[in-house]
Structure formats: C-alpha cells, structure tokens
Design a protein around this motif. Structure first.
Motif, short mmCIF file in Angstrom:
data_model
loop_
_atom_site.label_atom_id
_atom_site.label_comp_id
_atom_site.label_asym_id
_atom_site.label_seq_id
_atom_site.Cartn_x
_atom_site.Cartn_y
_atom_site.Cartn_z
N ILE A 175 13.55 -7.73 72.62
CA ILE A 175 13.42 -7.86 74.18
C ILE A 175 12.12 -6.95 74.63
N PRO A 176 11.14 -7.39 75.38
CA PRO A 176 9.91 -6.60 75.57
C PRO A 176 10.33 -5.59 76.24
N PHE A 177 9.64 -4.25 76.02
CA PHE A 177 9.99 -3.04 76.30
C PHE A 177 9.49 -2.89 77.88
N VAL A 178 8.76 -3.88 78.53
CA VAL A 178 8.58 -3.70 79.73
C VAL A 178 9.70 -4.17 80.52
N LEU A 179 10.85 -5.19 79.95
CA LEU A 179 11.82 -5.23 80.78
C LEU A 179 12.96 -4.13 80.37
N LEU A 180 13.30 -3.98 79.19
CA LEU A 180 14.24 -2.81 78.94
C LEU A 180 13.68 -2.08 77.82
N PRO A 181 13.22 -0.86 77.94
CA PRO A 181 12.90 -0.20 76.78
C PRO A 181 14.28 0.19 75.91
N PRO A 182 14.17 0.55 74.50
CA PRO A 182 15.28 0.88 73.77
C PRO A 182 15.46 2.60 74.29
N PRO A 183 16.75 3.10 73.97
CA PRO A 183 16.96 4.50 73.99
C PRO A 183 15.85 5.48 73.26
N SER A 184 15.55 5.01 72.05
CA SER A 184 14.57 5.72 71.44
C SER A 184 13.18 6.15 72.06
N ALA A 185 12.73 5.03 72.55
CA ALA A 185 11.49 5.07 73.36
C ALA A 185 11.79 5.87 74.58
N ILE A 186 12.95 5.77 75.54
CA ILE A 186 13.10 6.62 76.11
C ILE A 186 13.00 8.11 76.22
N GLY A 187 13.94 8.43 75.04
CA GLY A 187 13.85 9.81 74.64
C GLY A 187 12.52 10.31 74.12
N ALA A 188 11.81 9.69 73.31
CA ALA A 188 10.49 9.90 72.93
C ALA A 188 9.74 10.15 74.31
N ARG A 189 9.84 9.49 75.04
CA ARG A 189 9.00 9.57 76.60
C ARG A 189 9.48 10.86 77.28
N ILE A 190 10.71 11.23 77.20
CA ILE A 190 11.29 12.35 77.66
C ILE A 190 10.66 13.64 76.87
N ILE A 201 27.41 3.28 73.21
CA ILE A 201 26.56 2.33 74.50
C ILE A 201 24.97 2.36 74.03
N LEU A 202 24.45 3.43 73.64
CA LEU A 202 23.32 3.88 73.24
C LEU A 202 22.92 3.08 72.00
N ILE A 203 23.60 3.01 70.76
CA ILE A 203 23.57 2.26 69.73
C ILE A 203 23.17 0.79 70.12
N LEU A 204 24.24 0.09 70.82
CA LEU A 204 24.28 -1.37 70.85
C LEU A 204 23.12 -1.53 72.05
N TRP A 205 22.71 -0.75 72.76
CA TRP A 205 21.45 -0.93 73.70
C TRP A 205 20.25 -1.13 72.82
N GLU A 206 20.42 -0.12 71.96
CA GLU A 206 19.10 -0.12 70.91
C GLU A 206 19.32 -1.29 70.01
N THR A 207 20.54 -1.68 69.81
CA THR A 207 20.26 -2.94 68.76
C THR A 207 19.80 -4.14 69.51
N ALA A 208 20.39 -4.20 70.71
CA ALA A 208 20.13 -5.41 71.47
C ALA A 208 18.66 -5.50 71.75
N THR A 209 17.85 -4.36 72.19
CA THR A 209 16.41 -4.56 72.50
C THR A 209 15.68 -4.54 71.28
N ARG A 210 15.68 -3.89 70.28
CA ARG A 210 15.01 -3.98 69.14
C ARG A 210 15.35 -5.20 68.13
N GLY A 211 16.74 -5.61 68.03
CA GLY A 211 16.67 -6.62 67.24
C GLY A 211 16.48 -7.93 67.84
N ALA A 212 16.85 -7.98 69.02
CA ALA A 212 16.67 -9.32 69.76
C ALA A 212 15.16 -9.23 70.20
#
Length: 375
Positions: A150-165, A137-148
């Motif tokens: 998608i602006p981070f303000v709409l949906l940040p990738p899991p890696s950005a969320i992990g870095a923020r944590i 689920i996280l891999i596909l989420w990361e693929t969709a947000t970074r590959g397509a």
C-alpha cells in the motif's frame, strides 16, 4: 489451571503453517532481500512449537508465556524481513502471520482464564491483555501496508510513523505545549469549573435551572466548525481563541450532568437531613454533592476528550505556526502523511493519559459507589 487439550486456534495455526511450508517462498521472485532458509525454518518451528505446547497439559501461565514469546518473536522476524520488500509478500507470508495472530488470540484466551493470587498480578494482567490486543492491531497494520505494498501516502505503516515521531520530537513537543498545555488544559479547567458553579446556582435558583438547561442542550448541538472561526475573530489567532472553544464545549456537559447529579439523592436521605436541622448548604456538602460525584466525573471524562477535539479542530481556522491542528492541516497539504499520523498518535496518547488521570481520580473520590467497589 491446566490447559484443556485441543485448541481450535492452535489446530488452525498448525494447518496454516503446513500450507505455508508447501507454498514457499515467503516473498515473490525477484525480491531484493529474500528470507534465508534458516530464518524461514526457524519461524515455522517457533509457530509449530508454540501451537503444540499450548495444547499440552501445562499450567496456563506457562502456556501463555510460551505463546506470548513465540508468536511475537515469529511476527517480529517476519516483519523484519518484509522491510525493503514492500509489495513482494507471497501467500505463505500472510499464512504465517495469520497463524501467529491465531496463537496470540489463544494467548489472550489463556490469560483471561487465569486467577491471579495478588492485586499486583491482577493489575498487571488487566494491562497485559489490552496491550496484546493493541500490539496485534499494529502488527496487522504493518503487515497489510508493507506486505500488500500500500502506498505510504495513503496509509503509512506504524514503523514509519514511529520513526517520524522519534525524528520530530522537538516539533511535536512544541505542538503539544501550544495545544494541550495552553488551550486544552486552560479551557478545560475554566469550562468545567464555570459549569459546576453555574450548576450550583441553577440548583439554588429555579428560574436559572428552567432557563439554562434548554439553552445548554441547544448550545451543545452547535458545530465546532461554526463556533471556531467566530472565536478566532473575537480572541485572535493565538491559544486564547482555542481555549474559548474548549470552554464552550465543556461548559454545558458539566452543567447538565451536575444538575442531574444534584437531583440524584433520594427523598428519604433529604428528609433525614432535615430531621437533623441541616440547612441547604450542609445538605449540599454532606449529601447531595457526594451523591452527584459519579455524574460530575462522568462530565469530566466526557470533557477530557471533547476538549482535545475542540482545540485541534479550532486550530484549523487560524493559529500561529505551531499547534497540533495547524501541523495536521499543513502537513496533509504537503502530503507528509506520516507526520499527520504522528500528530494523531501523540494526540491519542495525550487524550488517553488525560482520561486515565480523571478515571483514577474518580476511583479515589467515589470509592463508595457500587460501580467502583464492584470493579
């Protein structure tokens, strides 16, 4: 267990890998950090080899191990290359990710058919399979947000969320201490305990049972957003007002479930206790409460999620400058969506741990119940 030959997931993965090879490159022209030819070929070799090995007549454990390592290694290499190239992914990139996902599906299928010989291996397998689901689920989420792109303000990738944590552990720790260790735990304990005690009284006194249960059903339907501001006015902006909301939300589920559980013991069992000259309290402690334990733990599990939701929502209506609900409402106004998702992730993790602890306690207490013995 031997693999049963051709797998449709592996066949489609090989086909997608071949189409991706004909559709190279993986990134659009002009990408700042394009994939090297060696990396592209290595990814394709890993995907193709994993697919072929999964169809070989090998023990299921070996095939699952190859699939587990190969698919996640290939996915890691692809996602590492897309970082810094957001929105530049070409068709071949998505085809390879899809091939990896199909092989991960094949891995879960093989693991599900294994028959572990030890309890430890069985427990490990029960954890590994949902872990693979969650990872993808996280891999596909990361693929969709970074590959397509998608602006981070709409949906940040899991890696950005992990870095923020990782970069906000102090803030998150203070929020968890305020919301969970004060409002949730205290409100949950008081609400469940008081609901249990009142249920015993309602079972003993008929007019309480007939009067409280209809009121309980009505109060359970009250919206949190209507109760929370009133509790803030009554108990102030600190955690006691949030604990009061949690008490209201957890009291009546415990009351209703406990009353239903106390009525679960059969007439034959009660008649047997009467033949032994047991009084009300002896029957309650030795028969009716044990029979009610599945109902009580059902209420405890329901309340473990209601308590966290109630405390976070209550913090939207007034709180000191700390707390998970306060942080979410504040950071979303600043468009710091990664911090909002970090709070959501921490809340989900805390809620899962809370629920899991209650579930483990249920297995220890109600080990005699058919649902536990069968699981």
């Amino acid at each position: 267990m031997k693999n049963l030959g051709v797998s449709w997931q592996a066949v489609i993965a090989l086909f997608l890998c071949a189409v991706a090879l004909l559709s190279l490159p993986l990134l659009s022209e002009g990408a700042p950090h394009p994939f090297s030819d060696e990396t592209v070929m290595l990814v394709m070799v890993i995907v193709a080899a994993s697919a072929l090995i999964s169809m070989a007549p090998l023990p299921g454990l070996y095939s699952a191990t190859v699939l587990l390592i190969g698919t996640h290694e290939a996915a890691w290499m692809l996602l590492s290359g897309i970082a810094g190239n957001e929105g530049m992914a070409a068709k071949s990139f998505f085809l390879l990710i899809t091939a990896c996902w199909l092989l991960a599906w094949r891995c879960v299928t093989v693991l599900s058919k294994l028959n572990p010989a030890s309890n430890f291996a069985s427990s490990f397998l029960r954890l590994l399979i949902p872990a693979i689901f969650g990872a993808w689920i996280l891999i596909l989420w990361e693929t969709a947000t970074r590959g397509a792109g998608i602006p981070f303000v709409l949906l940040p990738p899991p890696s950005a969320i992990g870095a923020r944590i990782a970069g906000s552990l102090t803030i998150l720790g203070d929020d968890v201490r305020q919301t969970i260790f004060k409002a949730v735990l205290i409100g949950y304990s008081v609400g469940c305990a008081s609901g249990f005690i009142v249920a015993i009284l309602a079972d003993r006194v008929a007019f309480l049972r007939r009067g409280l249960l209809p009121i309980g059903n009505m109060v359970s339907a009250l919206p949190i957003i209507g109760v929370a501001p009133i509790m803030v006015m009554w108990f102030g902006f600190d955690w006691p007002s949030k604990a009061a909301v949690v008490i209201i939300m957890t009291f009546f589920p415990m009351l209703v479930n406990t009353v239903a559980g106390l009525a679960a013991s059969g007439n034959m069992e009660r008649d047997l206790m009467r033949t032994y000259a047991s009084n009300y309290w002896q029957t309650l402690l030795k028969l009716r409460l044990p029979a009610a334990m599945p109902f009580i733990f059902n209420a405890l599990k329901i309340n473990s999620t209601l308590a966290l939701i109630g405390a976070i929502v209550a913090e939207f209506f007034g709180t000191p400058i700390v707390g998970m609900g306060f942080r979410i409402s504040t950071e979303i106004g600043r468009m710091n969506v990664d911090m909002v998702w970090a709070e959501i992730a921490v809340a989900a993790l805390a809620g899962s741990i809370f629920y899991g602890a209650v579930a483990l306690a249920e297995r220890a207490v109600t080990f005699w119940h058919p649902s536990i013995r069968g699981g």
